[in-house]
Design a protein around this motif. Structure first.
Motif, short mmCIF file in Angstrom:
data_model
loop_
_atom_site.label_atom_id
_atom_site.label_comp_id
_atom_site.label_asym_id
_atom_site.label_seq_id
_atom_site.Cartn_x
_atom_site.Cartn_y
_atom_site.Cartn_z
N LYS A 243 0.85 -1.20 0.00
CA LYS A 243 0.00 0.00 0.00
C LYS A 243 0.88 1.25 0.00
CE LYS A 243 -3.82 2.22 2.40
NZ LYS A 243 -4.71 2.13 3.56
N VAL B 73 -0.51 -0.73 -4.42
CA VAL B 73 -1.95 -0.51 -4.34
C VAL B 73 -2.25 0.79 -3.62
CG1 VAL B 73 -2.47 -2.99 -4.39
CG2 VAL B 73 -2.26 -1.84 -2.20
N ASN B 74 -3.31 1.43 -4.03
CA ASN B 74 -3.85 2.60 -3.36
C ASN B 74 -5.35 2.43 -3.39
OD1 ASN B 74 -4.84 5.16 -2.66
ND2 ASN B 74 -2.93 6.11 -3.28
N PRO B 75 -5.86 1.50 -2.54
CA PRO B 75 -7.29 1.18 -2.58
C PRO B 75 -8.14 2.34 -2.08
CG PRO B 75 -6.23 0.07 -0.73
CD PRO B 75 -5.14 0.78 -1.52
N ALA B 76 -9.33 2.41 -2.61
CA ALA B 76 -10.30 3.40 -2.13
C ALA B 76 -10.62 3.09 -0.68
CB ALA B 76 -11.56 3.37 -2.98
N ASP B 77 -10.59 4.09 0.16
CA ASP B 77 -10.88 3.87 1.59
C ASP B 77 -12.36 3.77 1.85
OD1 ASP B 77 -8.22 3.81 2.43
OD2 ASP B 77 -8.13 5.98 2.41
N THR C 83 -6.34 1.83 -9.18
CA THR C 83 -6.05 1.57 -7.76
C THR C 83 -4.88 0.63 -7.52
OG1 THR C 83 -7.65 -0.23 -7.66
CG2 THR C 83 -8.44 1.98 -7.07
#
Length: 121
Positions: A77, A117-121, A102
């Motif tokens: 992340k 990864v940069n997932p939606a929070d 993402t």
């Protein structure tokens, strides 16, 4: 540090079966699953998670032989995919060109895949 460990992703033929197995083995909670993807986490919902990714025509590892090697990858992340990409490329990673808004897929210097990864929070 470029990022933090988000998940360990394990390839498998049946996500539900493997999620149930590791959930019972490790005392972790199944937080989601479907035919293509499953996730287990500690009861507090913290990270990292263990995820299971369905693969068509799955061939299990032939350990200790390397004819079919172990099949898993790390999700790391990051706060910003562009900044993370620049940093991992400088370390010697290779961009694969695969990904979405993402996540992005790279190979480490030995060729193992991993994702930023940069997932939606």
């Amino acid at each position: 540090m470029i990022g933090s460990l988000e998940s360990l992703v394990i390839d498998c033929p049946d996500t539900r079966e493997l999620a149930r197995f590791y959930s019972k083995l490790l005392g972790l909670e199944i937080v989601m699953y479907d035919d293509d993807w499953a996730e287990i986490v500690a009861a507090d919902g913290g990270r990292p998670i263990i995820a299971f990714q369905q693969v068509e025509a799955y061939n299990p590892p032939q350990w200790p032989s390397q004819e079919v090697p172990q099949q898993m990858h790390l999700d790391v992340k990051v706060d910003d995919l562009d900044v993370g990409e620049a940093a991992v490329l400088e370390l010697g990673a290779t961009a694969t060109g695969a990904g979405t808004a993402t996540f992005r897929v790279y190979r480490d210097p030995a060729g193992h895949p991993f994702c930023l990864v940069n997932p939606a929070d």
